[in-house]
Design a protein around this motif. Structure first.
Motif, PDB file in Angstrom:
ATOM      1  N   ASP A 120     -32.142  30.398 133.015  1.00 44.51           N
ATOM      2  CA  ASP A 120     -31.675  28.961 132.941  1.00 44.51           C
ATOM      3  C   ASP A 120     -33.165  28.381 132.688  1.00 44.51           C
ATOM      4  N   ALA A 121     -34.021  28.636 133.578  1.00 44.55           N
ATOM      5  CA  ALA A 121     -35.342  27.958 133.636  1.00 44.55           C
ATOM      6  C   ALA A 121     -36.247  28.376 132.184  1.00 44.55           C
ATOM      7  N   ILE A 122     -36.124  29.243 131.554  1.00 40.95           N
ATOM      8  CA  ILE A 122     -36.658  29.750 130.556  1.00 40.95           C
ATOM      9  C   ILE A 122     -36.059  29.297 129.296  1.00 40.95           C
ATOM     10  N   TYR A 123     -34.736  29.638 129.164  1.00 42.45           N
ATOM     11  CA  TYR A 123     -34.066  29.270 127.863  1.00 42.45           C
ATOM     12  C   TYR A 123     -33.097  28.000 128.067  1.00 42.45           C
ATOM     13  N   GLY A 124     -32.805  27.638 129.253  1.00 45.73           N
ATOM     14  CA  GLY A 124     -31.929  26.580 129.293  1.00 45.73           C
ATOM     15  C   GLY A 124     -30.595  26.923 129.266  1.00 45.73           C
ATOM     16  N   ASP A 125     -30.198  28.207 128.907  1.00 43.24           N
ATOM     17  CA  ASP A 125     -28.791  28.592 128.852  1.00 43.24           C
ATOM     18  C   ASP A 125     -28.733  30.289 129.452  1.00 43.24           C
ATOM     19  N   ILE A 126     -27.892  30.637 130.263  1.00 45.34           N
ATOM     20  CA  ILE A 126     -28.075  31.918 130.890  1.00 45.34           C
ATOM     21  C   ILE A 126     -27.551  33.016 130.046  1.00 45.34           C
ATOM     22  N   SER A 127     -26.725  32.569 128.928  1.00 40.26           N
ATOM     23  CA  SER A 127     -26.371  33.365 128.013  1.00 40.26           C
ATOM     24  C   SER A 127     -27.201  33.972 127.258  1.00 40.26           C
ATOM     25  N   LEU A 128     -28.397  33.439 127.038  1.00 38.44           N
ATOM     26  CA  LEU A 128     -29.402  33.866 125.971  1.00 38.44           C
ATOM     27  C   LEU A 128     -30.327  35.020 126.547  1.00 38.44           C
ATOM     28  N   ARG A 129     -30.105  35.260 127.920  1.00 34.76           N
ATOM     29  CA  ARG A 129     -31.243  36.351 128.493  1.00 34.76           C
ATOM     30  C   ARG A 129     -30.231  37.434 129.045  1.00 34.76           C
ATOM     31  N   THR A 130     -30.517  38.421 129.152  1.00 32.07           N
ATOM     32  CA  THR A 130     -29.798  39.610 129.699  1.00 32.07           C
ATOM     33  C   THR A 130     -30.552  39.952 131.110  1.00 32.07           C
ATOM     34  N   SER A 131     -29.571  40.352 132.014  1.00 30.38           N
ATOM     35  CA  SER A 131     -30.138  40.936 133.369  1.00 30.38           C
ATOM     36  C   SER A 131     -29.201  41.754 133.683  1.00 30.38           C
ATOM     37  N   LYS A 132     -29.556  43.177 134.122  1.00 27.54           N
ATOM     38  CA  LYS A 132     -28.631  43.941 134.808  1.00 27.54           C
ATOM     39  C   LYS A 132     -28.208  43.983 136.472  1.00 27.54           C
ATOM     40  N   GLY A 222     -42.732  29.058 140.985  1.00 24.20           N
ATOM     41  CA  GLY A 222     -43.270  27.971 140.254  1.00 24.20           C
ATOM     42  C   GLY A 222     -43.469  28.399 139.068  1.00 24.20           C
ATOM     43  N   LYS A 223     -43.621  27.539 138.176  1.00 21.38           N
ATOM     44  CA  LYS A 223     -44.046  27.574 136.394  1.00 21.38           C
ATOM     45  C   LYS A 223     -45.098  28.708 136.131  1.00 21.38           C
ATOM     46  N   GLU A 224     -46.326  28.474 136.854  1.00 23.67           N
ATOM     47  CA  GLU A 224     -47.143  29.186 136.574  1.00 23.67           C
ATOM     48  C   GLU A 224     -47.367  30.664 137.251  1.00 23.67           C
ATOM     49  N   ASP A 225     -46.602  30.617 138.417  1.00 22.66           N
ATOM     50  CA  ASP A 225     -46.509  32.244 139.098  1.00 22.66           C
ATOM     51  C   ASP A 225     -45.529  32.820 138.185  1.00 22.66           C
ATOM     52  N   LEU A 226     -44.495  32.325 137.688  1.00 21.71           N
ATOM     53  CA  LEU A 226     -43.444  33.006 136.929  1.00 21.71           C
ATOM     54  C   LEU A 226     -44.018  33.345 135.697  1.00 21.71           C
ATOM     55  N   PHE A 227     -44.996  32.504 135.051  1.00 16.99           N
ATOM     56  CA  PHE A 227     -45.511  32.846 133.750  1.00 16.99           C
ATOM     57  C   PHE A 227     -46.327  34.071 133.866  1.00 16.99           C
ATOM     58  N   PHE A 228     -47.124  34.139 135.177  1.00 25.17           N
ATOM     59  CA  PHE A 228     -48.150  35.381 135.135  1.00 25.17           C
ATOM     60  C   PHE A 228     -47.585  36.519 135.591  1.00 25.17           C
ATOM     61  N   TYR A 229     -46.275  36.389 136.563  1.00 19.12           N
ATOM     62  CA  TYR A 229     -45.521  37.330 136.813  1.00 19.12           C
ATOM     63  C   TYR A 229     -44.898  38.224 135.663  1.00 19.12           C
ATOM     64  N   LYS A 254     -42.607  25.765 124.896  1.00 14.61           N
ATOM     65  CA  LYS A 254     -42.190  24.687 125.658  1.00 14.61           C
ATOM     66  C   LYS A 254     -43.408  23.823 126.030  1.00 14.61           C
ATOM     67  N   ARG A 255     -44.443  24.816 126.294  1.00 20.87           N
ATOM     68  CA  ARG A 255     -45.906  24.117 126.945  1.00 20.87           C
ATOM     69  C   ARG A 255     -45.664  23.340 128.018  1.00 20.87           C
ATOM     70  N   ASP A 256     -44.707  23.562 128.905  1.00 24.23           N
ATOM     71  CA  ASP A 256     -44.591  22.798 130.075  1.00 24.23           C
ATOM     72  C   ASP A 256     -45.551  23.490 131.515  1.00 24.23           C
ATOM     73  N   ILE A 257     -46.321  24.140 131.330  1.00 17.22           N
ATOM     74  CA  ILE A 257     -47.147  24.912 132.469  1.00 17.22           C
ATOM     75  C   ILE A 257     -48.531  24.214 132.301  1.00 17.22           C
ATOM     76  N   THR A 258     -49.223  24.276 133.310  1.00 10.08           N
ATOM     77  CA  THR A 258     -50.892  24.049 133.204  1.00 10.08           C
ATOM     78  C   THR A 258     -51.623  24.838 132.079  1.00 10.08           C
ATOM     79  N   MET A 259     -52.577  24.419 131.640  1.00  7.50           N
ATOM     80  CA  MET A 259     -53.424  24.991 130.538  1.00  7.50           C
ATOM     81  C   MET A 259     -53.563  26.762 131.189  1.00  7.50           C
ATOM     82  N   VAL A 260     -53.360  27.561 130.216  1.00  7.05           N
ATOM     83  CA  VAL A 260     -53.164  28.887 130.551  1.00  7.05           C
ATOM     84  C   VAL A 260     -54.609  29.378 131.485  1.00  7.05           C
TER      85      VAL A 260
END
Length: 408
Positions: A120-132, A222-229, A254-260
């Protein structure tokens, strides 16, 4: 950007190139060039979207294509996969909320690493990403309490883990499976296998976000922690599932994180992996690289890791779909691929070389120590009397080479 454009994509199977073309269709874009639909092996096409776990993204773009270009049975198969994944994500959403409530009521802080909250955080729609399954990070001090709670709720522990203290030290998570709900939960007490430099749980907790999916609070990175993970996780696995790169593509667009290059305190290893991710998403998903991020994408080591990752992606797709094929049959998988025509031994070398190259210096040291540590296979390959067992250490590289040569 010559440094980025020199990544060779000619080895990619044409079916994978078509998949990427479909995903890269923008809302206002025209049709894909018909040349990408010539001589497509549609069974392989379906195998690849399943392997890379990107069938929801592919299905979501089908309405932008001429329906005559894709066989009906392919569209129907993608629809079934998309629908089943949507039900799976809804099911996981409910369990995610229940587990959050259970742990919170028992004073256990938890952060979600995977699952519907991340989708939901990345795509805004849970149907667009898989998770087992559902991955959760908790403080190591709460591990026993969390296990008792899950066992009392009907989950069963995967006993293959933690058989010894050595295995527990080396591991960083343990799995639990609910046979009735058919849901697996992984409890992590570290993000990565040791030795690894990672933020403390308290630091991650301080930067946490709350999901909008559920009524009861569900927390994730958080946004930056999720990105680097996501970058580190994908890089460590060679990006062999393109779903991980699709995540990076969405975040960067989306560019909604701090500069890489200002995410966290300066970390060269982190910057190299981010550079690799930027190059791969730019080449495969046409993700724009912003001016301030170009220095990361121009790093020599990042480019070298990106080139190795392309080979890794090809080989893992081949292994997943063509496990039984001999070298002489691989041409069918990718007619123009020089990589697919390599011997098994040479392809195996590239894979191992990537796994070594992506590590930090301390991780490389432990990797070498594990490689040199004799195994039961070595004893089976060459019988030595017990007084000479010490010779297995210097002989192990030759014994591995001998086994690989015989297999190929």
């Amino acid at each position: 950007m010559k440094e980025i454009q020199d990544i060779d994509l000619s080895n990619l199977p044409k079916e994978l190139k078509l998949i990427l073309q479909i995903i890269n269709i923008e809302n206002d874009a025209g049709q894909i060039n018909n040349k990408y639909f010539i001589d497509i092996d549609w069974e392989l096409f379906l195998d690849l979207v399943r392997h890379h776990r990107i069938y929801p993204l592919v299905y979501s773009k089908l309405n932008k294509l001429d329906e005559k270009l894709i066989p009906l049975y392919v569209s129907q198969a993608l629809y079934r996969e998309y629908k089943e994944n949507t039900f799976q994500m809804l099911n996981l959403s409910g369990e995610m909320e229940r587990v959050s409530k259970l742990f919170t009521e028992n004073n256990i802080r938890l952060l979600y690493l995977k699952g519907p909250a991340i989708a939901d955080a990345i795509y805004g729609d849970i149907s667009l990403r898989t998770s087992k399954d559902i991955d959760i990070l908790i403080p190591i001090t709460d591990l026993k309490k969390a296990e008792d709670l899950l066992l009392n709720c009907g989950y069963e522990k995967e006993e293959s883990l933690n058989k010894s203290n050595k295995r527990k030290w080396w591991s960083h998570h343990v799995s639990y499976y609910h046979p009735r709900k058919k849901i697996e939960i992984e409890i992590h007490w570290r993000l990565y296998r040791p030795p690894a430099n990672e933020p403390s749980f308290d630091d991650l907790w301080a930067r946490k976000r709350i999901s909008t999916l559920t009524s009861f609070p569900v927390y994730f990175f958080g946004k930056e922690d999720l990105f680097f993970y996501l970058v580190t996780h994908g890089a460590n696995h060679g990006w062999f599932r393109l779903r991980w790169l699709a995540d990076i593509d969405q975040i960067m667009r989306k560019r909604d994180i701090t500069m890489v290059n200002n995410l966290l305190p300066k970390n060269r290893y982190r910057d190299i992996l981010i550079g690799q991710a930027l190059i791969l998403t730019s080449q495969l998903f046409e993700t724009p690289i912003h001016e301030e991020d170009l220095p990361l994408a121009k790093e020599k080591r990042s480019r070298n890791l990106a080139k190795l990752a392309i080979l890794y992606i090809i080989e893992m797709g081949r292994v997943y779909n063509k496990k039984s094929l001999k070298d002489s049959e691989l041409i069918k998988y990718n007619v123009n691929s020089s990589f697919s025509k390599m011997s098994i031994l040479k392809r195996s070398f590239y894979i191992k070389f990537y796994q070594y190259s992506v590590k930090t210096r301390i991780q490389k040291f432990f990797y070498i120590m594990r490689v040199l540590n004799p195994t039961y296979e070595d004893v089976k390959t060459l019988r030595l009397p017990k007084p000479l067992y010490f010779l297995y250490f210097p002989l192990r590289p030759f014994l591995i080479f001998w086994r690989k040569t015989r297999k190929s």
